[in-house]
Scaffold this active site. Structure first.
Site, PDB file in Angstrom:
ATOM      1  N   ASP A   1       5.077  -1.451   8.331  1.00  0.00           N
ATOM      2  CA  ASP A   1       5.304  -1.255   9.454  1.00  0.00           C
ATOM      3  C   ASP A   1       4.917  -0.936  11.182  1.00  0.00           C
ATOM      4  O   ASP A   1       5.915  -0.439  11.880  1.00  0.00           O
ATOM      5  CB  ASP A   1       5.394   0.949   8.133  1.00  0.00           C
TER       6      ASP A   1
ATOM      7  N   GLU B   1      -0.963   3.608   0.350  1.00  0.00           N
ATOM      8  CA  GLU B   1      -0.470   3.871   0.818  1.00  0.00           C
ATOM      9  C   GLU B   1      -1.267   5.611   1.321  1.00  0.00           C
ATOM     10  O   GLU B   1      -0.020   5.931   1.485  1.00  0.00           O
ATOM     11  CB  GLU B   1       0.112   3.031   1.483  1.00  0.00           C
TER      12      GLU B   1
ATOM     13  N   ASP C   1       3.308   2.549  -2.575  1.00  0.00           N
ATOM     14  CA  ASP C   1       3.491   3.313  -1.091  1.00  0.00           C
ATOM     15  C   ASP C   1       3.373   5.061  -1.285  1.00  0.00           C
ATOM     16  O   ASP C   1       3.698   5.664  -2.858  1.00  0.00           O
ATOM     17  CB  ASP C   1       5.466   2.577  -1.268  1.00  0.00           C
TER      18      ASP C   1
END
Lengths: 536, 921
Positions: free
Chosen positions: B808, B725, B700
């Site tokens: 997201d 990410e 992340d």
């Protein structure tokens, strides 16, 4: 007035420190730190009261300054002793057919990366087939000049390899006009027993024959070198520090005993003798007649194995009772290898005389024919032109020839280790390397290194390191070669690690002068603020 | 929580409507999201620079509310729209590293002073450091002892520490500077340090820190240094008097203009009560304790809030719209404006008449200088446009290089009533500044300029560092950053060399041989044939038993052809979705407990699917507050303290080093440069591998820390697949996405490179370009200038993890939703192309499922893998087509395309809305 006095006194003390710093290099760090204190004490001594605390301040700065000096001193020292000058080969196709710089942006980025990494310079292959492509004497240097400038701007050195050979594999050919001549006169090329020509370089037998439109290849090579010298005169000695003279197939001093490419994973056979072109045969004939054995001059050994046959499959190279130990073989092998050495002598003396008044070192490359080294006859070396067996040292004469021309010897294969060679090939790159290096030491020939495997030999970096440190003095190491693989995530990080492990001192020692500037800068500031205080 | 800072935002939706409908309340919190300066992005951090469709929603509401309020009329015209936008700007552009975000700040000038004097009637001397600028000043200081070599700091003895000081590691003290009582009206902040004359302290070193802004003020990048020179005065007659044995003096050598600030022309003023002759007399000087006073100019950058207000009135007679634009920006402001006829927001020039001082700009827009306001700062402009227009677009230009726009987009004012009720995707609020971009900039030139700029910086850095050699940590950092730059250059060179047509035939042969041999598995690529499934969405935590639910689907997912599933973050978390982890070893989450997690992982392994754990390494929520009431002390098995938190986020008062990446402001960011942190995290990841059975990682927010640390973690855990990410904004010019997104993908490549290629990264670039291409029917965007795919997949396919939606961007958050109804075109692209495709849970379990299944089976049938070759055969306005591995042809877009009918015969393999796939037979 007051101001200038203080300013100049600071400069003086600073200089004094620098001298101190340099003459005391041996002691390394410990000495430097103690010297630090010495200096402080001294400065107070010199400056009797007066502006005492000002000087204190100066001393404080200089103690920092000193440390950076000391570092630069250390790296200079270590450089001369155990740092290898590391070069990285540029892509073989750096300059395109039409004299443009291929992937200029990538090369520019690559040069910067190498510079930051602390690499000394780059090696640039200069192809006969590109520069003198269209007609004899018509040289086109523009692409290479542009590249030399890029290298110069990047602050790197340049080692030029003059390539009088071609590379089918990399789609690089001989000059068009030479190929045309070769079509009508195939005997200018090396030829094997079966009559196959090797068209990637000229046969050494024509060196002094006027086969190229009335000129001999040696003349053509000499004019090429002269043209190179005058075209690059502004780079000579400054950016260009060395030249490798192309001596044969792949630039190496050898016969093309393996005409066709060998797949890397296959075991290399012993290769074949390449003495069957018209001119070679005629030289051989003359030689045989002169030595009273005319029958020996009709060709090479009839019982030698073919390219990829095992050396033991035929009579000639057989370990025990092979005919390589016969008087005929001695006659032939001596002649065959002497031809090669004479060829090397012709080209290296040409090069060293051409470049004698420049500050450039001439190199020649000797191959590392390591297959079958553990047999008695060393067949790979024999076919390549090195009469080196368990009973005869074939490298003495070669290194002597290098010594007489004051040339340095470039050795490939420094990344190859015995343990990673296929067992059946009875190969030993390490032992052969050691033998050649011994010969070089004996004749005072300096050795430079190269790696052979384009895609990274297993354990290659460790092996290279082994070959560069300790007693293995190496003049320079030319790492082959920049390109996609070189910068790939599989390779580049380990290369970075390798370079850093070589130069353990600083990342980029060439930046040290700028460091000094920076330090001087801070000095200037400090004197300014001293000025303020005095005014107040 | 999130509503606290509303006041500071100056964002008002001013409608001349006394009724404050409940609907309009929804406006406030939403609009807050628009300012990148605010800190309350909780889970929504990722969209800072993206358009947030939520706003459109708000606009509609606000606008329609306004519509119902048109009863009121003003000056015979009805005002039906008024909006004020905040503008952030500064006087100087501060370039943030690699981020290209320019902030406008105002400079406030002031001074820092250093004073040494004697406390009345005592032996004690006092050093005062002060500053006359408002701020939360902190004196960060340490001492050097006599005989110290090098410039390391030591902590001062406790008796020297003023009350309220906090020790920082073992070498410094932080003393908050208090508002001085003595200095009268002009608020001084100062800290006083008492010096005992007979201590062995040789110097005091300090820097100033403004806790408000997190800015550090140093001298030329170094510390301020106040040496207290000690020398024994052997010849002094009164040498037996203890107190007089040592003297103080001040060295101001380290002073000078403060380099971290704007250099000022004025010389520093230094005043000393003793006149200059005094310093020439050594005896007097050494005996007397010399008073000293030095002042340095200082400038601090404060962001300025300006606003622009736009009101729209409809003239009842002519039905024309009157726009009134007013701003309090000082100086000359040029408004660059146009209108649009439809929802596409394409700039058009409206019909004349135009206001005075208007010129046309490239047939696309008009430029009008705004009129200065009578009496006072600011200016205004009035525009009349015809009816029937959809909207009014503008950006503000302050000077050649400074443009103000609306969060990366143009300001957009809806004009027609239809546009007001239409669903507009434009955000209306928030103003940021973007640097002007010359789209036709010579790419090559800029790159070489860029790299030589880097080299210069590095050289400076090297120079800087080497003069502080003794600060080993610093020089290590410098070496690391040089290595990083080298890696960047290498990556650049690599991408070019690699993209060029291979001229080495032999190499091609070798390549082919390689592929026959069993494919080398590495964490960056997996087997090369991976197809990922994102196995959750933003709501998955709601049921409390997600692990069990997804477990039921394991066999199904396997039969579709997935080889890897990405499960949600497993740790205890402050937020239910799991992205605010606290106790890393507590794996009981809203998705299920640790046993269920093990069960689901086991199940997936049974059906042949590898499992990725979602590892949140960038930040970690604290268990306890420190003495200042700040949450930065941890509990649980990893009971770290504030040393594990990065130092440059003032909200969490970390004592670690500065962050090696971007900060995520909702939670304390972990300082990965700390050995113990890395050791603990590695241990944790290894534990997850062993205990849970995770095969790899989805990492992340990896923008938050250096990729080199990721390499460290991956090397330690040897996952079979890892993907990071790295999400930041694509580049836009005038609200239109640039065709060339090389800078964007380069940033992602840089990150992958920093990880040494041990991790792949989500190909955000490809998603963004697909958005633009599909949304606007601009399929030409899908080929870059070299005829390669324009995303990461075009440059480093084996490390590009392509996706079109995630929890997201889509799901119920929808921060950057893929163009609605066009998802299958997106999947037709990523599932046929090289790279490692990811399919989002919500799309698998929707009506798209049969199409996705068909595309996956085509991919598997033709053995397309992450390094497959691709040849783009068409990239035009309405159609894009490519041939992959010479086996599969695909076209997307409404336009016509047929694969070339040569030796190869193509047969249609699958067809959907605006896309078609062929296989070679």
């Amino acid at each position: 007035m007051e101001v200038s006095v203080i300013g100049s006194s600071q400069v003086k003390t600073e200089l004094a420190y620098r001298e101190l710093g340099f003459c005391n290099l041996k002691g390394g760090k410990a000495v430097i730190s103690s010297k630090n204190r010495v200096c402080v004490g001294r400065s107070t001594g010199w400056r009797k009261s007066g502006i005492r605390f000002t000087l204190r301040a100066t001393a404080a700065i200089q103690s920092e300054q000193l440390r950076s000096d000391s570092v630069s001193g250390r790296s200079t020292r270590s450089k001369s002793r155990d740092n290898v000058r590391l070069f990285v080969g540029l892509p073989l196709d750096t300059i395109s057919d039409c004299n443009a710089v291929n992937h200029a942006r990538a090369i520019a980025a690559g040069l910067k990366a190498l510079k930051l990494l602390g690499v000394e310079g780059v090696e640039l292959p200069v192809w006969w087939g590109i520069v003198e492509k269209e007609a004899m004497g018509k040289y086109e240097w523009s692409g290479y000049l542009a590249l030399a400038e890029m290298v110069q701007n990047a602050g790197l050195k340049l080692h030029v390899s003059l390539c009088f050979h071609a590379s089918k594999q990399h789609k690089l050919s001989l000059p068009e006009w030479v190929s045309r001549i070769g079509e009508s006169e195939p005997s200018i090329f090396f030829t094997d027993r079966a009559g196959r020509q090797y068209k990637e370089c000229l046969s050494l037998a024509v060196d002094d024959l006027p086969v190229l439109d009335g000129k001999t290849p040696v003349q053509v090579y000499r004019e090429f070198c002269e043209s190179f010298k005058s075209s690059f005169s502004s780079f000579m000695g400054s950016t260009i520090t060395g030249i490798s003279m192309g001596l044969g197939p792949d630039g190496e001093l050898r016969y093309p005993s393996h005409q066709r490419l060998v797949k890397s994973n296959k075991i290399t056979g012993p290769g074949e003798f390449q003495c069957y072109d018209k001119n070679m045969l005629s030289i051989l004939k003359h030689h045989a007649e002169a030595t009273g054995n005319p029958l020996w001059g009709l060709g090479g050994p009839h019982d030698a194995s073919t390219y990829n046959e095992s050396p033991n499959s035929n009579n000639f190279f057989r370990d025990h009772g092979g005919s390589w130990e016969s008087p005929y073989a001695d006659f032939f092998l001596s002649w065959y290898s002497n031809q090669l050495i004479s060829h090397g002598e012709r080209l290296l003396s040409l090069a060293s005389s051409t470049f004698s008044e420049t500050a450039i070192t001439v190199y020649g490359k000797v191959p590392l024919m390591h297959s079958w080294y553990k047999t008695r006859s060393h067949p790979s070396e024999l076919t390549a032109g090195y009469y080196n067996t368990t009973t005869r040292d074939g490298y003495e004469a070669v290194t002597e020839m290098f010594a007489s021309n004051s040339c340095k010897l470039m050795l490939p294969g420094m990344d190859l280790s015995d343990e990673h060679q296929p067992h059946e090939s009875l190969s030993s790159p390490e032992l052969l390397l050691a033998q050649i290096r011994t010969a070089c030491r004996k004749h005072g020939v300096e050795v430079s290194g190269q790696n052979s495997s384009a895609t990274g030999a297993p354990g290659g970096f460790e092996q290279i390191k082994k070959n560069l440190v300790g007693d293995n003095v190496v003049d320079l190491f030319s790492y082959q070669r920049m390109g996609a693989y070189f910068f790939s995530p599989e390779h580049f990080p380990s290369f970075t690690k390798f370079v850093r492990s070589l130069n353990q001192s600083e990342l980029h020692s060439d930046d040290l002068p700028e460091e000094k500037e920076e330090a001087a800068d801070s000095l200037r500031v400090s004197s300014d603020s001293v000025v303020c205080m005095q005014e107040a | 929580m999130s509503t606290v800072s509303i006041g500071t935002l100056q964002h008002h939706s001013l409608r001349e409507n006394p009724q404050y409908s409940p609907k309009s309340k929804a406006f406030k919190p939403c609009s807050l999201n628009c300012s990148p300066q605010t800190k309350f992005f909780f889970h929504s951090r990722r969209f800072c620079n993206f358009r947030a469709p939520k706003h459109s929603h708000v606009v509609v509401k606000a606008a329609s509310a306004a519509e119902t309020a048109v009863v009121q009329t003003f000056e015979s015209a009805e005002l039906f729209f008024k909006e004020t936008f905040p503008l952030k700007r500064t006087e100087t552009s501060v370039k943030r590293e690699r981020n290209e975000v320019h902030k406008k700040l105002k400079i406030v000038e002031g001074k820092i002073f250093v004073r040494l004097d004697q406390v009345k009637n005592s032996q004690i001397w006092q050093l005062t450091v002060g500053c006359n600028l408002p701020g939360k000043w902190i004196l960060h200081w340490g001492v050097s002892y006599v005989g110290d070599v090098g410039s390391e700091w030591d902590q001062p003895p406790t008796e020297m520490r003023p009350p309220g000081s906090i020790p920082i590691k073992d070498y410094a003290i932080e003393t908050p500077m208090k508002k001085s009582s003595s200095s009268g009206g002009d608020g001084f902040y100062e800290a006083k340090i008492d010096l005992s004359p007979n201590s062995a302290i040789a110097a005091i070193n300090f820097v100033l820190k403004d806790d408000e802004t997190g800015a550090w003020y140093q001298h030329r990048g170094r510390d301020f240094k106040v040496p207290l020179v000690d020398y024994v005065q052997d010849d002094a007659p009164d040498s037996n008097i203890a107190g007089a044995k040592r003297g103080f003096s001040i060295w101001s050598g380290a002073f000078g203009p403060l380099s971290s600030l704007i250099l000022r022309g004025e010389a520093s003023t230094t005043t000393g009560p003793d006149n200059s002759t005094n310093s020439r007399d050594p005896k007097q000087e050494s005996r007397s304790l010399e008073r000293f006073y030095d002042e340095q100019p200082i400038a601090k950058q404060v962001s300025v809030d300006n606003s622009v207000t736009v009101s729209v009135r409809k003239c009842p007679e002519t039905a024309k719209n009157h726009l009134h634009v007013e701003t309090d920006l000082p100086g000359d402001v040029v408004i660059h404006w146009g209108v649009c006829l439809d929802g596409a927001k394409k700039w058009e020039i409206p019909a004349a008449p135009y206001p005075p001082e208007t010129i046309a700009f490239k047939d696309k827009a008009l430029r009008t200088r705004l009129q200065p306001k009578d009496g006072g700062d600011g200016c205004w402009g009035s525009f009349t446009v015809e009816e029937g227009l959809e909207g009014f677009l503008f950006v503000l230009k302050l000077n050649e290089n400074t443009w103000l726009n609306c969060m990366g987009n143009d300001f957009y004012i809806p004009l027609s009533s239809s546009s007001l009720s239409a669903r507009s995707t434009q955000s209306l609020s928030g103003g940021t500044q973007i640097p002007e971009k010359d789209s036709k900039e010579n790419q090559e030139g800029s790159i070489s300029k860029y790299t030589s700029g880097i080299i210069k910086e590095i050289r400076n850095l090297v120079g800087d560092i080497s003069s502080e050699k003794s600060q080993k940590t610093k020089s290590k950092e410098a070496q690391e950053s040089i290595l990083q730059e080298i890696e960047k250059l290498a990556a650049e060179a690599y991408s070019i060399f690699r993209s060029s047509i291979p001229t080495f035939t032999e190499e091609a042969v070798v390549e082919a041989e390689k592929q026959i041999s069993p494919v080398k598995i590495c964490s960056g690529t997996g087997t090369g044939f991976e197809i990922l499934c994102q196995g959750f969405n933003w709501e998955s935590h709601k049921s409390g038993r997600w692990y069990m639910e997804i477990k039921e689907k394991a066999a199904e997912l396997s039969s579709i052809g997935f080889t890897v599933i990405w499960l949600p973050p497993p740790t205890e978390s402050i937020s239910p979705e799991g992205y605010m982890p606290r106790d890393l070893y507590n794996l009981n989450s809203r998705y299920g407990n640790i046993d269920q997690l093990k069960e689901v992982v086991k199940k997936f392994h049974e059906v042949g699917i590898k499992v990725l754990g979602d590892a949140v390494l960038n930040h970690r929520c604290a268990h306890y507050k420190n003495q200042n009431g700040v949450w930065n002390i941890y509990g649980g098995r990893l009971n770290w303290d504030d040393r594990a938190v990065v130092a440059d986020d003032p909200h969490f008062q970390g004592r670690g080093n500065k962050s090696s990446g971007d900060n995520f402001h909702a939670a304390p960011n972990i300082d990965h440069s700390q050995e113990f942190v890395r050791k603990d995290l590695k241990e944790w990841l290894c534990w997850l591998r062993e205990e849970i059975g995770y095969d790899g990682w989805r990492l992340d927010f990896v923008r938050g820390f250096w990729g080199g640390y990721v390499k460290d973690y991956i090397d330690a855990t040897e996952p079979s697949f890892a993907v990071g990410e790295y999400w930041d904004s694509l580049s836009y010019t005038y609200g239109e996405m640039d065709h060339n997104q090389d800078a964007h993908r380069q940033r992602i490549i840089d990150w992958i490179n920093a990880t040494n290629g041990t991790a792949g990264a989500f190909d955000v670039t490809t998603k963004g370009i697909l958005h633009a291409a599909l949304e606007r029917c601009e399929y030409w965007r899908l080929s870059d200038s070299k005829g390669k795919p324009p995303g990461v997949v075009g440059w480093w396919p084996s490390r590009a993890v392509t996706f079109i939606e995630n929890h997201d961007t889509g799901s119920t958050q929808g921060h950057w939703r893929f163009p609605g109804g066009k998802e299958m075109q997106g999947y037709a692209y990523i599932l046929t192309h090289p790279g490692t495709p990811t399919v989002f849970h919500d799309h698998i379990f929707s009506h798209y499922r049969p199409e996705i299944e068909a595309l996956i089976s085509i991919r598997n049938r033709n053995k397309i893998h992450c390094r497959s070759t691709i040849k783009i055969t068409k990239a035009e306005r309405d159609v894009y087509a490519a041939i992959i591995d010479e086996k599969v042809a695909v076209k997307i877009g409404p336009g016509h395309y047929e694969p070339p009918s040569g030796q190869q015969k193509w047969s249609s393999a699958y067809e959907g809305k605006d896309y078609k796939v062929w296989e070679s037979s």
